[in-house]
Enzyme design. Structure first.
Site, PDB file in Angstrom:
ATOM      1  N   SER A  88       0.662  -1.127  -0.039  1.00 54.63           N
ATOM      2  CA  SER A  88       0.080  -0.320   0.083  1.00 54.63           C
ATOM      3  C   SER A  88       0.659   1.474   0.166  1.00 54.63           C
ATOM      4  O   SER A  88       0.543   2.385  -0.458  1.00 54.63           O
ATOM      5  CB  SER A  88      -1.135   0.032   1.165  1.00 54.63           C
ATOM      6  OG  SER A  88      -0.131   0.013   1.935  1.00 54.63           O
ATOM      7  N   GLU A 161       3.340  -9.296  -2.603  1.00 56.31           N
ATOM      8  CA  GLU A 161       4.654 -10.060  -2.062  1.00 56.31           C
ATOM      9  C   GLU A 161       5.726 -11.724  -2.610  1.00 56.31           C
ATOM     10  O   GLU A 161       6.406 -10.733  -2.881  1.00 56.31           O
ATOM     11  CB  GLU A 161       3.906 -11.070  -0.628  1.00 56.31           C
ATOM     12  CG  GLU A 161       3.051  -9.883   0.216  1.00 56.31           C
ATOM     13  CD  GLU A 161       1.694 -10.544   1.271  1.00 56.31           C
ATOM     14  OE1 GLU A 161       1.669  -9.783   1.707  1.00 56.31           O
ATOM     15  OE2 GLU A 161       1.307 -11.771   0.958  1.00 56.31           O
TER      16      GLU A 161
END
Lengths: 194, 194, 194, 194
Positions: A88, A161
């Site tokens: 984010s 990720e």
């Protein structure tokens, strides 16, 4: 089986996500890492695990590298860089920490999905891994619901990720060549106490 | 209140426990730490937390120090020492790890309650913190039961762990003088990223 | 030998520091811990290691306990409490985290040297361990310099950290009695995978 | 640029590596995880980071999950399973730990490249991720040297580790369906204290 759909979905998404990284930015990133005195790395949650996986390989390459929050991590200086991993780009602890490092004069490298995020805006270099992160997951989920797909195949930051991990391991391959380090050299620095 | 009995009991036991350390052994320990290239530290459970607390201060002193098992800990060599903290001196992971380090030629320092333990026997220097540890807790417990004291005031390794922490912080005070490091010097190396 | 002075100095200071805790506050603290659904614990640096040492014993007591930042720590709720250990009571990450927890409705317990600190002011219960912490170390250091003592015998938060550990281990003794848990019960919950 | 070769090479290798997992074994694995009381997970080095990434998602799914070596991990019982991630299947700490768990009666799940390894042989279920691991890296490296490729594009356990992460995230997608958990459910359990 959902398992197989998820596996393919993840691999396809990782491919797309890593396409946003340019050769120019790869060069800029390896240049900063190779020129600073010490590299500091941080991330929270699963992004923090990716940060550690990268830090371990940089140590294997023979560089001075520290994970923010680990026991023997010293004070950062203006000769160091701080690499922050945050999908984010708004994680509160990352924002306060990169703020401190920036004031000290350290170089900041951001790995994030959002080039307009607070983290990206204060960074000297932004590596953008486009794609689904925590921020846009709610609407995606709603769309899936409507279209009849009742489950997300890669919840929350999963794609970010995994993409970050693969991107960073490819950076390691690049730096092995740049620094003329063979796998044998890396293995010689691998911990033997396990 | 049991709380107050426990507090006094812990402080009294810590005093007694640290009495077994001789000045000679303190000098030997600081000499090894100051002469090696890097210091590796390990412990499991609460002894591992004490190990980390000591490692942090050694870093503040400006020494090269690594915690076994942390992300950027490199391979140990014969120019390094490994400090192992284990009340019983028999913890299986400690035994296998110090065995590897000894074969490599690293110096081994043991902090333990048992000078006859496997760990102590393979160590170049043994710092003995006498007293209650996991090994002798069962009989002690039985004796307390008989004498009407139904609860241990410091279960399992508590006295050993606190004594080890205070002993090691006193070693830090000694090394501050030896290495001519002031508190200001230590603070300058303290992480700023929190 | 500075070592011996430091050892005595630490023990004396710990005694004094823990005197500021009242029986009433001990009772309030154990009551909160025993009544909540889950206990969350946090601290940074060496205070974080003390937090973990306490968390381990609460788990041995059979309680639901989580360390903030560890892998499998879930979301905190208004049925939980957050215990924060911070000498200064001003550590930025502690302040932002306890702020979030307070908004959620969790009970906050502060272990700090400063009852007027930001952390203390937002806490439901403050356990004060008076004495030297990072905040007042600079003037203390100056005084020592003037008086001819060129080294601090317990740099930075040392006294606070050791006092907190001993205080919390005494709380464990109290809770063993409250919850009718023997050392044998605690040992049965101790990890066997080491 | 070596970077791009490495990126493609990693993605291609991950695809091949995960092909050795059968639907039957996926079902067996999710069945064990869903039926046990608690799940314990372990790995060393970068495999340990993959283990933690998986543990975090199992917690998000609402399961009781513990990482071996973390602060509040309790004793394992015969109602639990231990998932061990080890490319070679011979890591000494993994072998001793799974030995203890097996004696206690816990179910063992191995994620490894070697179905004949010590770890695999003592496991109730083996998930094989074929491919390059530490064990075969030396000859591979020699072959690359001969063939003119002077650098490995994915040193040591890289392919195994990334494949294990993607495999385990696909297992999570499967379990979201099995346990009727939406992304919203997972997010509700995600830590808020960061």
């Amino acid at each position: 089986m959902i398992y197989n759909d998820a596996l393919n979905d993840i691999i396809e998404n990782v491919k797309k996500t890593t396409e946003t990284i340019t050769d120019e930015n790869v060069s800029k990133m390896t240049k900063i890492i190779e020129e600073v005195e010490s590299i500091f790395i941080m991330g929270l949650g699963r992004s923090g695990l990716v940060a550690k996986a990268f830090a371990m390989r940089l140590m294997h390459l023979g560089l001075n590298v520290y994970v923010v929050g680990e026991t023997t991590t010293p004070a950062i200086t203006d000769k160091d860089c701080l690499i922050a991993i945050s999908g984010s780009g708004e994680t509160s602890y990352i924002i306060s920490t990169t703020g401190i490092a920036k004031n000290i004069g350290s170089k900041i490298i951001a790995i994030t999905s959002y080039p307009d995020s607070t983290l990206a805006q204060r960074s000297d270099l932004v590596l953008q891994l486009q794609g689904r992160t925590k921020i846009d997951s709610e609407p995606n989920y709603a769309r899936r619901q409507i279209s009849g797909l009742h489950q997300s195949l890669s919840p929350m930051g999963t794609i970010f990720e995994i993409s970050a991990l693969i991107f960073l391991d490819s950076i390691i391959a690049q730096m092995m060549q740049d620094l003329e380090q063979t796998e044998k050299d890396l293995k010689a620095r691998h911990t033997v106490l396990e």
